[in-house]
Design a protein around this motif. Structure first.
Motif, PDB file in Angstrom:
ATOM      1  N   TRP A  53       0.903  -1.342   0.166  1.00 39.11           N
ATOM      2  CA  TRP A  53      -0.218  -0.095  -0.071  1.00 39.11           C
ATOM      3  C   TRP A  53       0.706   1.302  -0.130  1.00 39.11           C
ATOM      4  CZ3 TRP A  53      -4.931   1.202  -1.370  1.00 39.11           C
ATOM      5  CH2 TRP A  53      -5.311   2.364  -0.970  1.00 39.11           C
ATOM      6  N   PRO A  54       1.954   1.289   0.773  1.00 40.22           N
ATOM      7  CA  PRO A  54       2.789   2.591   0.810  1.00 40.22           C
ATOM      8  C   PRO A  54       3.336   2.858  -0.602  1.00 40.22           C
ATOM      9  CG  PRO A  54       3.182   1.464   2.711  1.00 40.22           C
ATOM     10  CD  PRO A  54       2.413   0.605   1.921  1.00 40.22           C
ATOM     11  N   TYR A  55       3.611   1.741  -1.328  1.00 41.65           N
ATOM     12  CA  TYR A  55       4.151   1.883  -2.729  1.00 41.65           C
ATOM     13  C   TYR A  55       3.081   2.520  -3.545  1.00 41.65           C
ATOM     14  CZ  TYR A  55       8.625  -0.644  -1.527  1.00 41.65           C
ATOM     15  OH  TYR A  55       9.732  -1.094  -1.048  1.00 41.65           O
ATOM     16  N   LEU A  56       1.943   2.191  -3.438  1.00 41.39           N
ATOM     17  CA  LEU A  56       0.945   2.551  -4.297  1.00 41.39           C
ATOM     18  C   LEU A  56       0.616   4.081  -4.125  1.00 41.39           C
ATOM     19  CD1 LEU A  56      -1.799  -0.290  -4.034  1.00 41.39           C
ATOM     20  CD2 LEU A  56       0.029   0.040  -5.765  1.00 41.39           C
ATOM     21  N   GLN A  57       0.846   4.497  -2.786  1.00 41.31           N
ATOM     22  CA  GLN A  57       0.765   5.711  -2.379  1.00 41.31           C
ATOM     23  C   GLN A  57       1.635   6.704  -2.850  1.00 41.31           C
ATOM     24  OE1 GLN A  57       0.098   4.945   1.772  1.00 41.31           O
ATOM     25  NE2 GLN A  57      -1.690   5.984   2.128  1.00 41.31           N
ATOM     26  N   LEU A  58       2.889   6.235  -2.869  1.00 42.29           N
ATOM     27  CA  LEU A  58       3.968   6.991  -3.409  1.00 42.29           C
ATOM     28  C   LEU A  58       4.028   7.198  -5.103  1.00 42.29           C
ATOM     29  CD1 LEU A  58       6.965   7.925  -3.106  1.00 42.29           C
ATOM     30  CD2 LEU A  58       7.863   5.510  -3.511  1.00 42.29           C
ATOM     31  N   ILE A  59       3.422   6.092  -5.732  1.00 42.96           N
ATOM     32  CA  ILE A  59       3.473   6.163  -7.012  1.00 42.96           C
ATOM     33  C   ILE A  59       2.308   7.244  -7.364  1.00 42.96           C
ATOM     34  CG2 ILE A  59       2.940   4.962  -9.181  1.00 42.96           C
ATOM     35  CD1 ILE A  59       3.795   2.441  -7.766  1.00 42.96           C
ATOM     36  N   ALA A  60       1.196   7.049  -6.794  1.00 45.60           N
ATOM     37  CA  ALA A  60       0.043   7.894  -7.066  1.00 45.60           C
ATOM     38  C   ALA A  60       0.516   9.325  -6.777  1.00 45.60           C
ATOM     39  CB  ALA A  60      -1.154   7.344  -6.126  1.00 45.60           C
ATOM     40  N   ALA A  61       0.999   9.531  -5.806  1.00 46.47           N
ATOM     41  CA  ALA A  61       1.265  11.257  -5.269  1.00 46.47           C
ATOM     42  C   ALA A  61       2.327  11.643  -6.222  1.00 46.47           C
ATOM     43  CB  ALA A  61       2.095  10.874  -3.837  1.00 46.47           C
ATOM     44  N   ALA A  62       3.303  10.843  -6.912  1.00 45.08           N
ATOM     45  CA  ALA A  62       4.484  11.450  -7.732  1.00 45.08           C
ATOM     46  C   ALA A  62       3.669  11.573  -9.047  1.00 45.08           C
ATOM     47  CB  ALA A  62       5.451  10.337  -7.954  1.00 45.08           C
ATOM     48  N   SER A  63       2.596  10.914  -9.224  1.00 44.10           N
ATOM     49  CA  SER A  63       1.934  11.499 -10.455  1.00 44.10           C
ATOM     50  C   SER A  63       0.670  12.228 -10.423  1.00 44.10           C
ATOM     51  CB  SER A  63       1.852   9.875 -11.389  1.00 44.10           C
ATOM     52  OG  SER A  63       2.693   9.252 -11.475  1.00 44.10           O
ATOM     53  N   HIS A  95      11.342   7.869   0.574  1.00 39.47           N
ATOM     54  CA  HIS A  95      10.093   6.889   1.139  1.00 39.47           C
ATOM     55  C   HIS A  95      10.703   5.771   1.990  1.00 39.47           C
ATOM     56  CE1 HIS A  95       6.784   4.477   0.223  1.00 39.47           C
ATOM     57  NE2 HIS A  95       7.343   3.363   0.190  1.00 39.47           N
ATOM     58  N   LEU A  96      11.922   5.139   1.408  1.00 36.15           N
ATOM     59  CA  LEU A  96      12.592   3.967   2.000  1.00 36.15           C
ATOM     60  C   LEU A  96      12.934   4.196   3.389  1.00 36.15           C
ATOM     61  CD1 LEU A  96      14.566   2.546  -1.144  1.00 36.15           C
ATOM     62  CD2 LEU A  96      12.420   1.630  -0.338  1.00 36.15           C
ATOM     63  N   GLU A  97      13.684   5.619   3.468  1.00 36.97           N
ATOM     64  CA  GLU A  97      13.907   5.950   4.849  1.00 36.97           C
ATOM     65  C   GLU A  97      12.967   6.185   6.019  1.00 36.97           C
ATOM     66  OE1 GLU A  97      16.652   9.398   6.965  1.00 36.97           O
ATOM     67  OE2 GLU A  97      16.251   9.794   4.911  1.00 36.97           O
ATOM     68  N   GLU A  98      11.662   6.541   5.501  1.00 36.38           N
ATOM     69  CA  GLU A  98      10.785   6.610   6.470  1.00 36.38           C
ATOM     70  C   GLU A  98      10.131   5.508   6.766  1.00 36.38           C
ATOM     71  OE1 GLU A  98       6.099   8.720   6.417  1.00 36.38           O
ATOM     72  OE2 GLU A  98       7.465   8.855   4.633  1.00 36.38           O
ATOM     73  N   ARG A  99      10.199   4.531   5.829  1.00 32.02           N
ATOM     74  CA  ARG A  99       9.479   3.076   6.251  1.00 32.02           C
ATOM     75  C   ARG A  99      10.413   2.104   6.755  1.00 32.02           C
ATOM     76  NH1 ARG A  99       6.659   0.423   1.154  1.00 32.02           N
ATOM     77  NH2 ARG A  99       6.273  -0.933   2.795  1.00 32.02           N
ATOM     78  N   PHE A 100      11.771   2.090   6.439  1.00 29.02           N
ATOM     79  CA  PHE A 100      12.731   1.043   6.932  1.00 29.02           C
ATOM     80  C   PHE A 100      13.876   1.488   7.579  1.00 29.02           C
ATOM     81  CE2 PHE A 100      10.968  -0.411   2.525  1.00 29.02           C
ATOM     82  CZ  PHE A 100       9.937  -1.378   3.180  1.00 29.02           C
ATOM     83  N   ARG A 101      14.121   2.584   7.920  1.00 26.64           N
ATOM     84  CA  ARG A 101      15.304   2.946   8.547  1.00 26.64           C
ATOM     85  C   ARG A 101      15.785   2.441   9.730  1.00 26.64           C
ATOM     86  NH1 ARG A 101      19.080   8.562   7.828  1.00 26.64           N
ATOM     87  NH2 ARG A 101      20.956   7.752   8.640  1.00 26.64           N
ATOM     88  N   ARG A 102      14.537   2.734  10.575  1.00 24.70           N
ATOM     89  CA  ARG A 102      14.431   2.108  12.023  1.00 24.70           C
ATOM     90  C   ARG A 102      14.894   0.581  12.167  1.00 24.70           C
ATOM     91  NH1 ARG A 102      10.115   5.706  15.093  1.00 24.70           N
ATOM     92  NH2 ARG A 102      10.857   7.704  14.839  1.00 24.70           N
TER      93      ARG A 102
END
Length: 255
Positions: A53-63, A95-102
Motif C-alpha cells: 500500500w505505501p508504494y501505491l501511495q508513493l506512485i500515485a502522489a508522484a503522478s 520513502h525507503l528511509e521513512e519506512r525502513f531506516r529504524r
C-alpha cells in the motif's frame, strides 16, 4: 480492462492465501478478485496490505493521481510502467528511509548506496532488495531463499496447456551463480488460474507464487521484463545486499 482494485486483489491474493501478508480474511480477497466487483470493503482490504500500500501511495502522489488504486498505479507496482519513472531518486530514498531506516540499523547504507539509485517502486525491487533473501544467498544459504525469491517476485510465462484446475506454464526460474541472480533456462511449471482469470494456450501471463494473476499484452511483458532485469541488476551490483527486514514471507506484515 480490469479495474485497479480488482487487479490489486488478483496479485495480492496468492501470498495472502499463504498467510504471508495483508489481512487475515483471504477468502474475502479471493471473492473480490473472482467477482470483479468493487465496494468500500475491497478498498479497505487493499489498504491493509502494509507492504504494498505505501508504494501505491508513493506512485500515485508522484503522478498527482488521487486514488492509489487507480489501475495505472496498480499496474505500475505489480507489472511496471511509466509512472515508476516519475518517482525520482530523492523521493524514493525518502520513502525507503521513512519506512525502513529504524528497522535496518547498520545496513541503511546498503539499501541506499550508489548502486541503488536505480531503485523503482516495483514489487520486484521490494522482493530483491528489501527482503533478506539475497543476503542469505551470499551467505551460502541457497535452496529456500532462492525458492522464495522466485515465487514471491512477479514473473512471466507462456501457457502451454490448460487442464482441470491447473495450467502448465513455460517460464524462466531464478538461478544463483554464487555472485548474483539471473534467469535460468525455460522450464514448465504447474500453476493455478487465479480468481477471475481465464487463459488459453499461447497466452502470456503474470504469475505470483503458484497463481496466474493477469494476462499480459506485448507492452505488459516488455515492462515486466524490463523492471525485473533492472532491479535484479542493481541488487547484483550492490556490494552487500542488506538483510533489511527482520521478517519476510511467513509473517503477515511483510508484503
Amino acid at each position: 480492462m480490469t479495474c485497479g482494485p480488482v487487479l490489486f486483489a488478483r496479485f495480492a491474493y496468492p501470498p495472502n492465501a499463504l498467510g504471508y501478508c495483508g489481512p487475515a480474511d483471504s477468502e474475502a480477497v479471493r471473492g473480490y478478485a473472482g467477482a470483479g466487483t468493487v465496494d468500500p470493503g475491497l478498498v479497505d482490504l487493499a489498504g491493509r496490505f502494509t507492504g504494498a500500500w505505501p508504494y501505491l501511495q508513493l506512485i500515485a502522489a508522484a503522478s498527482r493521481i488521487t486514488d492509489p488504486l487507480d489501475a495505472r498505479v496498480v499496474r505500475a507496482y505489480w507489472v511496471g510502467g511509466p509512472l515508476l519513472e516519475r518517482v525520482g531518486a530523492g523521493l524514493m530514498r525518502a520513502h525507503l528511509e521513512e519506512r525502513f531506516r529504524r528497522r535496518i540499523g547498520g545496513h541503511w547504507a546498503d539499501l541506499t548506496s550508489a548502486e541503488m539509485t536505480g531503485a523503482r517502486a516495483h514489487h520486484n525491487f521490494h522482493v530483491f532488495a528489501v527482503y533478506p533473501w539475497v543476503g542469505l544467498l551470499r551467505a551460502e544459504f541457497a535452496e529456500e531463499p532462492l525458492r522464495v525469491l522466485d515465487r514471491c517476485r512477479i514473473r512471466w510465462g507462456r501457457v502451454e496447456a490448460v487442464g482441470t484446475g491447473s495450467v502448465t506454464v513455460r517460464s524462466r526460474p531464478l538461478v544463483w551463480d554464487g555472485l548474483g541472480l539471473a534467469l535460468g533456462a525455460p522450464r514448465d511449471e504447474q500453476v493455478m488460474p487465479g480468481p477471475g482469470i481465464e487463459v488459453a494456450v499461447g497466452d502470456v501471463v503474470a504469475l505470483h507464487w503458484d497463481w496466474i494473476c493477469h494476462r499480459l499484452d506485448a507492452s505488459g511483458l516488455a515492462v515486466l521484463r524490463h523492471y525485473t532485469m533492472s532491479q535484479m541488476a542493481l541488487v547484483n551490483a550492490a556490494p552487500r545486499p542488506a538483510p533489511v527486514l527482520d521478517r519476510g514471507p511467513g509473517t503477515r506484515a511483510s508484503l
